[in-house]
Design an enzyme around this catalytic site. Sequence first.
Site, short mmCIF file in Angstrom:
data_model
loop_
_atom_site.label_atom_id
_atom_site.label_comp_id
_atom_site.label_asym_id
_atom_site.label_seq_id
_atom_site.Cartn_x
_atom_site.Cartn_y
_atom_site.Cartn_z
N ASP A 97 10.54 12.48 -6.64
CA ASP A 97 10.46 11.65 -5.71
C ASP A 97 11.22 10.43 -5.59
O ASP A 97 10.63 9.17 -5.26
CB ASP A 97 8.78 11.22 -5.53
CG ASP A 97 8.69 10.60 -4.30
OD1 ASP A 97 9.16 10.89 -3.09
OD2 ASP A 97 7.51 9.96 -4.04
N ARG A 131 0.70 -1.12 0.08
CA ARG A 131 -0.15 0.00 0.03
C ARG A 131 0.74 1.09 0.00
O ARG A 131 1.85 1.41 0.65
CB ARG A 131 -1.16 0.29 1.22
CG ARG A 131 -1.97 -0.97 1.12
CD ARG A 131 -2.81 -1.01 2.36
NE ARG A 131 -4.00 -1.86 2.20
CZ ARG A 131 -5.39 -1.31 1.92
NH1 ARG A 131 -5.40 -0.41 1.57
NH2 ARG A 131 -6.16 -2.35 1.64
N GLY A 170 -2.60 4.52 -3.30
CA GLY A 170 -3.43 3.58 -3.72
C GLY A 170 -2.85 2.13 -3.23
O GLY A 170 -1.93 1.96 -2.45
#
Length: 927
Positions: free
Chosen positions: A775, A658, A662
């Site tokens: 990221d 997870r 999402g």
Amino acid sequence: MEADGQSWSGESVSGPGPGGGGMIRELCRGFGRYRRYLGRLRQNLRETQKFFRDIKCSHSHSCPSSPAGGGAAELGPAGDVAAAPLPAGQLSCISFPPMEEKYLQQIVDHLPCILILGQDCNAKCQLLNLLLAVRVLPTLKLDSDESCKLRRLRFTYGTRTQVSLALPGQYELVHTLASHQDNWETIPEEDLEVQEDSEDTARVLADLEVTMHHALLQEVDIVVAPCHSHRPAVDVLSDLANDFLPVITYALHKDELSERDEQELQEIRKYFSFPVFFFKVPTLEIIRSSSGRADSERSPLSGQLMDLGYLSSSHRNCMASDQDCRAQSMLVEQSEKLRQLSTFSHQLLQTRLVDAAKALNAVHSHCLDIFINQAFDMQRDLQITPKRLEYTRKKENELYESLMNIANRKQEEMKDMIVETLNTMKEELLDDAANMEFKDVIVPENGETVGTREIKSCIRQIQELIISRLNQAVANKLISSVDYLRESFVGTLERCLQSLEKSQDVSVHITSNYLKQILNAAYHVEVTFHSGSSVTRMLWEQIKQIIQRITWVNPPTITLEWKRKVAQEAIDSLSASKLAKSICSQFRTRLNSSHEAFAASLRQLEAGHSGRLEKTEDLWLKVRKDHAPRLARLSLESRSLQDVLLHRKPKLGQELGRGQYGVVYLCDNWGGHFPCALKSVVPPDEKHWNDLALEFHYMRSLPKHERLVDLHGSVIDYNYGGGSSVAVLLIMERLHRDLYTGLKAGLSLETRLQIALDVVEGIRFLHSQGLVHRDIKLKNVLLDKQNRAKITDLGFCKPEAMMSGSIVGTPIHMAPELFTGKYDNSVDVYAFGILFWYICSGSIKLPEAFERCASKDHLWNNVRRGTRPERLPVFDEECWQLMEACWDGDPSKRPLLGIVQPILRSIMDRLCKCDSERPSRGLDDST
């Protein structure tokens, strides 16, 4: 009429036959599925058209309005706005291509309709009865094709069973039919036939419309073609294709096609590209017989249809094995296989939908790419224009000062140059003066004297000759003094001005004109005798003396000697120092004037650009915040529709993990890829929808790269969570584990350094495509079974020009400038520096400086103040220096990844070679 409100789908054709509820259910599912997906395509097309209308309206000089002045825009024939074209500018190329729009509009407007053609009317009626599983048409009496007068029949859905005559697309005729007189199970034959002797033309041309409460008719209309003598099949098909998507069936009852049948099929193939479902209706003998022709045997019908081009040798295999192949014509000679019509119709309808979804998505993707490219152009314009203006101002000042210095220091040189020029040119000037022909002065040929006025004119003309020749000579020599300026920076300055003036009024390039005046001041020095100059006073004194002498003595005779004498006196009276001073003064005056005019013009140009840049920035914001995200969502929907049509909805396996937005599931097989990972994302609001849509577009637009996780496709699940929400399912390549898990399990030094190289290669590729990941972290680096790395999760990935300055990423990997909102792709270099710290440490433990932070805010504040991970004892000096360089607080001091990559290779070669020969003095192996 009979059986009002009664459902016919439960009844069966009396006697044995191939029709039945199972086939009807399959057909209903197929046509129902088509209608459902067609509705989504129609909605997407409608929103796409509205998007393009809004673009035109917001970027046109005036919005189109309805004739009545209402709020609705007037639509053209294809649903487009009948508006003036966009003004020339950044978004003028954004429009719905007319051909694609017309094609797509036709797709969504034309619902499917089953058309029954056949060798004769008996076969057509029998096929209709089999499709409905109801003996609604007579089949025993319609056996003579010559005497058949069957009119066109149209079967539609209704809550009540009704039979009526109607002109196609017009109105219903008020006529009493035989079926109105009494109860019936089969429509009376006299209602089906055309009464050619009737005087009522409308009744002859009318169709028989039958409404029935039937499950299949609820999904699709059925049209039975009239007999050949009444109307040719190609005309019937042409009319139907104007308003419907025909699913063509051809009923056969003979073992071979007649000559007329072949001619009819040739005409259909000539004018239309629709596939045809050929079905041999059962005869009484076939029904009673338990044996039929084997599939492998080639029948005469099959051979004839292959010769006509309807069938190929592989058509059976394609239909049986590949649900994704394009629709082809099909021959079914076994009556029990009528249900293959559902396979045929499924492929026909799916081909239609997939082609439409591809065409619509191509429009979306093309325009989205234009938006992104225009965003880059607008961002560059916003960045470079102020710099160009400043550069222009600076360079013009340098040019002005250089030319002014020339004027100041060249006076003595100019004096010597004038003396030298006069000495060199003296004899030539005297000869030219002696041979001079005067204008407007009549010189007597007999040597007579002339008046004082003529003498003054002659002296003035001689003077002008000397001055003009001297002016040309001095100017030519002065040119060489400023030529070097053109080579040094004037060319660059002129190009810069041209680029600035391109976006302004092309007819008024006054700034460039003033620049040319500054440079050309030396080319246009004028040694003239305008009032007020010292040269004027000096020469006019000389002229007065000559005139005074002329007054008291006899007027001279104008001869060659006299002209030479006047020229000699004029030359002797010139003062080189005064001339040099005058020329330099004139040069400075012109220079000052041009410099001031240039500065004023540049301010005007700057003001014009200021207004334009303000509009460009507003447009750039609109592209980033509104236009591109909105179009990206439409693109996601059209591409997802294409994927679900081709590959169906994926089945969710066990949960793998997870994330913030999402859940990731295992997906065994989808679209020919296995195994897969499926990321389900439920966007909570419009912003997240838009971000996800843009992420999907960037990922799908990227060429495949071995250091990036492949995205196979997407499907939108409108019933996710039992229908409580809408989820986007992203189907991706499945890898073995992420880097976090890998470091936790333990990886060798060589493996870790290879992973670092793989990550750098992946980031470099993203940057080469104009994207910033934003990221980079342990969990976004996935490892395959060979521990080679791939970058995943492009959720925050955006082109630099599309970044809004939002604060995104994982706190410990976030560069300090991310908090200011002004950053570029160097934030990925910073994040790699932190990632490299973990790779070199060989563990997942947080750096102490970060572990002590009690909250995210505390951590962010420390990062802004310069807090970085500590150096561990196992770190090699070169590795530590590379980390420090990557996470430098000044983005401009961080190394480019093209420099980082070879450094990493040399580190790997050195450490791994040392490690194989003797214990490493730096990094320890953590396994």
